[in-house]
Design an enzyme around this catalytic site. Structure first.
Site, PDB file in Angstrom:
ATOM      1  N   ASP A 146       2.978  -4.517   8.216  1.00 33.54           N
ATOM      2  CA  ASP A 146       1.782  -3.706   8.010  1.00 33.54           C
ATOM      3  C   ASP A 146       0.581  -4.642   8.172  1.00 33.54           C
ATOM      4  OD1 ASP A 146      -0.410  -2.377   7.077  1.00 33.54           O
ATOM      5  OD2 ASP A 146       0.526  -1.622   5.243  1.00 33.54           O
TER       6      ASP A 146
ATOM      7  N   LYS B 223     -10.662  -0.357  10.490  1.00 29.38           N
ATOM      8  CA  LYS B 223     -10.802  -1.573   9.673  1.00 29.38           C
ATOM      9  C   LYS B 223     -11.143  -2.771  10.554  1.00 29.38           C
ATOM     10  CE  LYS B 223      -7.382  -0.003   6.274  1.00 29.38           C
ATOM     11  NZ  LYS B 223      -8.199   0.347   5.114  1.00 29.38           N
TER      12      LYS B 223
ATOM     13  N   CYS C 107      -4.614   2.217  -3.881  1.00 26.97           N
ATOM     14  CA  CYS C 107      -3.403   2.782  -3.259  1.00 26.97           C
ATOM     15  C   CYS C 107      -2.223   1.819  -3.374  1.00 26.97           C
ATOM     16  CB  CYS C 107      -3.634   3.132  -1.787  1.00 26.97           C
ATOM     17  SG  CYS C 107      -4.823   4.434  -1.556  1.00 26.97           S
TER      18      CYS C 107
ATOM     19  N   HIS D  46       0.871  -1.183   0.000  1.00 24.65           N
ATOM     20  CA  HIS D  46       0.000   0.000   0.000  1.00 24.65           C
ATOM     21  C   HIS D  46       0.908   1.233   0.000  1.00 24.65           C
ATOM     22  CE1 HIS D  46      -2.868   2.936   1.684  1.00 24.65           C
ATOM     23  NE2 HIS D  46      -3.833   2.089   1.424  1.00 24.65           N
TER      24      HIS D  46
HETATM   25  N1  PLP Z   1      -1.732  -0.546   4.669  1.00 25.62           N
HETATM   26  C1  PLP Z   1      -2.648  -1.360   4.125  1.00 25.62           C
HETATM   27  C2  PLP Z   1      -2.258  -2.756   3.745  1.00 25.62           C
HETATM   28  C3  PLP Z   1      -3.956  -0.912   3.939  1.00 25.62           C
HETATM   29  O1  PLP Z   1      -4.869  -1.713   3.402  1.00 25.62           O
HETATM   30  C4  PLP Z   1      -4.287   0.417   4.323  1.00 25.62           C
HETATM   31  C5  PLP Z   1      -5.633   0.941   4.069  1.00 25.62           C
HETATM   32  O2  PLP Z   1      -6.373   0.463   3.244  1.00 25.62           O
HETATM   33  C6  PLP Z   1      -3.304   1.205   4.903  1.00 25.62           C
HETATM   34  C7  PLP Z   1      -2.037   0.698   5.055  1.00 25.62           C
HETATM   35  C8  PLP Z   1      -3.608   2.601   5.360  1.00 25.62           C
HETATM   36  O3  PLP Z   1      -4.527   2.548   6.417  1.00 25.62           O
HETATM   37  P1  PLP Z   1      -5.169   3.898   6.986  1.00 25.62           P
HETATM   38  O4  PLP Z   1      -5.754   4.601   5.810  1.00 25.62           O
HETATM   39  O5  PLP Z   1      -6.192   3.410   7.957  1.00 25.62           O
HETATM   40  O6  PLP Z   1      -4.079   4.671   7.631  1.00 25.62           O
END
Ligand code: PLP
Length: 404
Positions: free
Chosen positions: A194, A220, A362, A117
């Protein structure tokens, strides 16, 4: 677990019952979490840590109990290892800045993977720019999983940290983080996982994973928005400087020199989200009342069913097909060689009440690797069932017919 705990699931869109399959973006919220939030605002609202008065002490106690609850949920050794942040993105930014200040110099290297991401790429890229360090990229195998065996060839004496996803937010595929940690440990390199897409779907034990850092987002996990966690092994957190300055994170402030608070407070500048933390604890209670093992089993059966039903649908191409998944499946639809634009597919699904996500999710470097602009992603949570999947498939068939 009762679907009625989630009033939004009984809503309609365009006159059709809502089928919510965008849980990887954010989950819906159970009443129990909202009750805990209302209770905290209505009866226990006072700024924490600083007040001598009763209400402030009660609020402080609840906030610290919530931290303990998170520590227990993630299997941390101590609540000192749990830093509250604004979310996964904030956790990684904080870590990248703080770790970078302490340990990264010119020509050092940080490793991420091809499927990350943007939140697990850009903060490290910014760190590399600041320090004139280099970002290295772990490749994927033929099944679109991180190729852990390539790590041996990538690490060297300049590698300072490895940061990888536990579960791909695009593909839903579970990544070989255990192998990555094992190899990294042989080279004494810390690993950040992550966990944004793993914490909602599977029991997490950071001690068993033996990772050095683990990050996730409350929203989430049936919890409130704007709250997240940075877990770090105490021996690491002790060595890292604060990323932000302000109230709470200090021991004493003098113009000549300021000293910092103990863990985890040195990383929590300013008034923390002491209401959100209580609500998050209630969300974790909710998951545990459903049973983490049974949630995991239910969701993986459902993900298998989703993948099977999609595979039966003519023209559907599933990414990372057949790999063990947690929560999400990504696909595209082809008519002959023609790719139906994922945005068009998503729009027609929406008109039938089915909420999925389309686009690059993303993860543009992964899209570049796949030579596509985007995918359609259906993602599930504990309240989804086979009827939701059947509704998606029926709506998808209609959408394909219309676009044909
Ligand atoms: N990392 C991963 C694998 C994600 O799926 C997401 C969000 O979809 C994030 C990081 C970023 O999360 P947040 O937007 O809650 O900070």
């Amino acid at each position: 677990m009762n679907r009625d705990d989630f009033p939004i699931l009984s809503e309609t869109v365009y006159g059709k019952p809502l089928v919510y399959l965008d849980n990887a973006a954010t989950t819906q919220k159970p009443r129990q979490m909202l009750d805990a939030m209302a209770d905290a605002y209505l009866y226990r609202n006072a700024n924490i840590h600083r007040g001598v008065h009763h209400l402030s002490q009660v609020a402080t106690e609840r906030h610290e109990q919530a931290r303990q609850r998170v520590a227990e949920f993630l299997g941390a050794r101590s609540e000192k290892e749990i830093v509250f942040t604004k979310g996964t993105t904030d956790s990684i930014n904080m870590l990248a800045f703080s770790f970078g200040e302490a340990f990264v110099r010119k020509d050092d290297e940080i490793i991420v993977s091809q499927l990350e991401h943007h939140s697990n790429i850009v903060p490290w890229q910014m760190l590399c720019e600041r320090k004139q360090a280099r970002l290295r990229v772990l490749p994927l195998d033929g099944n679109l999983r991180i190729d852990a065996s390539a790590l041996e060839g990538l690490v060297n004496e300049r590698t300072r940290l490895i940061s990888v996803a536990h579960v791909s937010n695009v593909l839903g595929a579970i990544q070989p983080v255990e192998d990555i940690v094992r190899i990294a440990q042989r080279h004494h390199i810390p690993v950040c996982i992550d966990g944004a897409q793993s914490a909602p779907h599977m029991p997490i034990d950071v001690q068993a994973l033996d990772c050095d850092f683990y990050v996730c987002s409350a929203h989430k996990m049936y919890g409130p928005t704007g709250l997240g966690v940075l877990y770090g092994k105490q021996e690491w957190l002790e060595q890292l400087p604060p990323a932000e300055g302000g109230g709470e994170m200090i021991d004493h402030v003098r113009f000549e020199k300021t000293t910092y608070n103990q863990l985890p407070y040195k990383f929590e500048a300013g008034t923390p989200d002491f209401i959100g933390s209580c609500a998050f604890a209630a969300a974790l209670d909710y998951i545990d009342s459903a049973g983490r093992e049974s949630v995991c089993r239910h969701e993986s059966e459902l993900t298998d069913y989703l993948e099977r039903r999609l595979a039966e649908t003519e023209g559907v191409r599933i990414y990372s097909k057949g790999t063990a998944k947690a929560g999400a499946v990504s696909f595209n639809v082809y008519q002959g060689d023609r790719l139906l634009h994922p945005f068009d597919v998503g729009t027609l699904l929406d008109r039938q009440g089915v909420a999925v996500r389309t686009g690059h999710h993303c993860a543009e470097p992964l899209m570049d690797y796949l030579h596509i602009l985007g995918t359609v992603r259906a993602s599930i949570a504990l309240y989804n069932n086979r009827e939701d999947i059947d509704a998606l498939i029926a709506a998808l068939r209609k959408a394909i017919a219309m676009l044909g």
